[in-house]
Design a protein around this motif. Structure first.
Motif, short mmCIF file in Angstrom:
data_model
loop_
_atom_site.label_atom_id
_atom_site.label_comp_id
_atom_site.label_asym_id
_atom_site.label_seq_id
_atom_site.Cartn_x
_atom_site.Cartn_y
_atom_site.Cartn_z
N LYS A 12 0.83 -1.20 0.00
CA LYS A 12 0.00 0.00 0.00
C LYS A 12 0.86 1.25 0.00
O LYS A 12 1.82 1.37 0.75
CB LYS A 12 -0.91 0.01 1.23
N THR A 14 1.07 5.10 0.83
CA THR A 14 0.42 6.16 1.60
C THR A 14 0.40 7.46 0.81
O THR A 14 -0.54 8.25 0.89
CB THR A 14 1.16 6.38 2.93
N ARG A 16 1.23 9.11 -3.18
CA ARG A 16 1.49 8.82 -4.59
C ARG A 16 1.54 10.11 -5.38
O ARG A 16 0.62 10.94 -5.29
CB ARG A 16 0.40 7.91 -5.16
N VAL A 76 -1.69 12.21 -4.19
CA VAL A 76 -2.68 11.48 -3.39
C VAL A 76 -2.06 11.14 -2.05
O VAL A 76 -0.98 10.55 -1.98
CB VAL A 76 -3.14 10.19 -4.11
N ASP A 78 -3.07 9.11 1.44
CA ASP A 78 -4.00 8.24 2.16
C ASP A 78 -5.33 8.10 1.42
O ASP A 78 -6.40 8.13 2.03
CB ASP A 78 -4.22 8.80 3.57
N GLY A 79 -5.24 8.00 0.09
CA GLY A 79 -6.42 7.79 -0.73
C GLY A 79 -7.15 9.05 -1.17
O GLY A 79 -8.13 8.96 -1.91
N THR A 80 -6.69 10.22 -0.74
CA THR A 80 -7.36 11.47 -1.10
C THR A 80 -6.53 12.24 -2.12
O THR A 80 -5.36 12.52 -1.89
CB THR A 80 -7.56 12.36 0.15
N ASP A 81 -7.16 12.57 -3.25
CA ASP A 81 -6.51 13.38 -4.28
C ASP A 81 -6.51 14.83 -3.82
O ASP A 81 -7.58 15.45 -3.67
CB ASP A 81 -7.28 13.23 -5.59
N ARG A 97 -4.09 14.35 8.89
CA ARG A 97 -3.42 13.17 8.33
C ARG A 97 -1.96 13.37 7.97
O ARG A 97 -1.32 12.45 7.45
CB ARG A 97 -4.19 12.69 7.09
#
Length: 254
Positions: A12, A14, A16, A76, A78-81, A97
């Motif tokens: 995974k 965290t 990107r 990105v 933790d999954g948020t753009d 975060r």
């Protein structure tokens, strides 16, 4: 063979970055700080970002952390753009975060160590129980210094307070900008050992900008920048000698 759940967790990312570009200025006077950086940062790892002066290290950190908006590309966390967030949304994401550790410590001089650590929770409108804050200070070896102001702490102790402050919100990622730049050798080793333990023992994801090969040798991976692009990376066994040699080659070429 399909990866196991544990292997999926290990893979995974965290943070990107995809084709992240950052230009300053416009037209013929525009200066390219980042020229299309693509990189992923896996959960529970420590990555060092290195490069010659002007290579884009700080710009990369600022874009990756949501402190600066890129001219193009996506970030990105933790999954948020981050591109989908308003300025207020970015502020909330950073508070909840993202943790920060700076070279200059950035503690509030009028506040005690305990109050400095509690500050991110209070800014987010959350409760800051004394036992939680004191546990964070104990984790960085400062249980007996909670009532001291920064002026009564050594540089290494101030940076430990800054680390406890960065971790108090349980962030998805901690960004560190030259975290040992103002410390002597002994204090630097203590801080780096502490950061390494947070990654190994607690699965914290960290991204660290540094110019120091010894500091970089504590990382799982070293990403090298030059002229705003990624030119190389080392992973696995990273030695200070290996990093120093690569940096010398980059500086000679620049």
């Amino acid at each position: 063979m399909q990866p196991t759940d544990t292997q999926r967790a290990d893979l995974k990312e965290t943070v990107r970055l995809e084709e992240v570009r950052r230009l300053y200025g416009k037209g013929d006077r525009a200066v390219r700080a980042l020229g299309g950086v693509t990189a992923g940062f896996r959960a529970g790892t420590l990555t060092a970002i290195m490069g010659p002066s002007g290579s884009g290290k700080s710009t990369l950190l600022h874009c990756a952390a949501g402190l600066d908006r890129p001219t193009g590309g996506t970030v990105v966390i933790d999954g948020t753009d981050l591109g989908s967030l308003s300025e207020h949304g970015l502020t909330l994401l950073r508070r909840e975060r993202v943790g920060f550790v700076f070279q200059a410590f950035n503690l509030v001089s009028a506040l005690t160590a305990e109050q400095n650590v509690a500050l991110p929770l209070r800014l987010a409108g959350r409760a800051a129980p004394s036992e939680l804050v004191r546990a964070a200070l104990a984790e960085v070896g400062l249980a007996d210094r909670a009532g001291h102001r920064p002026s009564g702490l050594s540089g290494g102790e101030q940076q430990r307070v800054a680390i406890a402050r960065a971790l108090i919100t349980r962030p998805a990622v901690v960004f560190a900008d030259e975290p040992t730049g103002q410390l002597d050798t002994r204090a630097s080793r203590q801080i780096l050992g502490m950061l390494r333990a947070l990654v190994d023992d607690h699965g914290q994801t960290m991204i660290m900008v540094t110019h120091d090969p010894v500091t970089a040798s504590y990382a799982d991976r070293v990403v090298f920048l030059a002229d705003g692009v990624v030119v190389d990376e080392y992973a696995g066994t990273v030695t200070a000698e290996l990093v120093a040699a690569r940096m010398a080659a980059l500086e000679t070429a620049s």
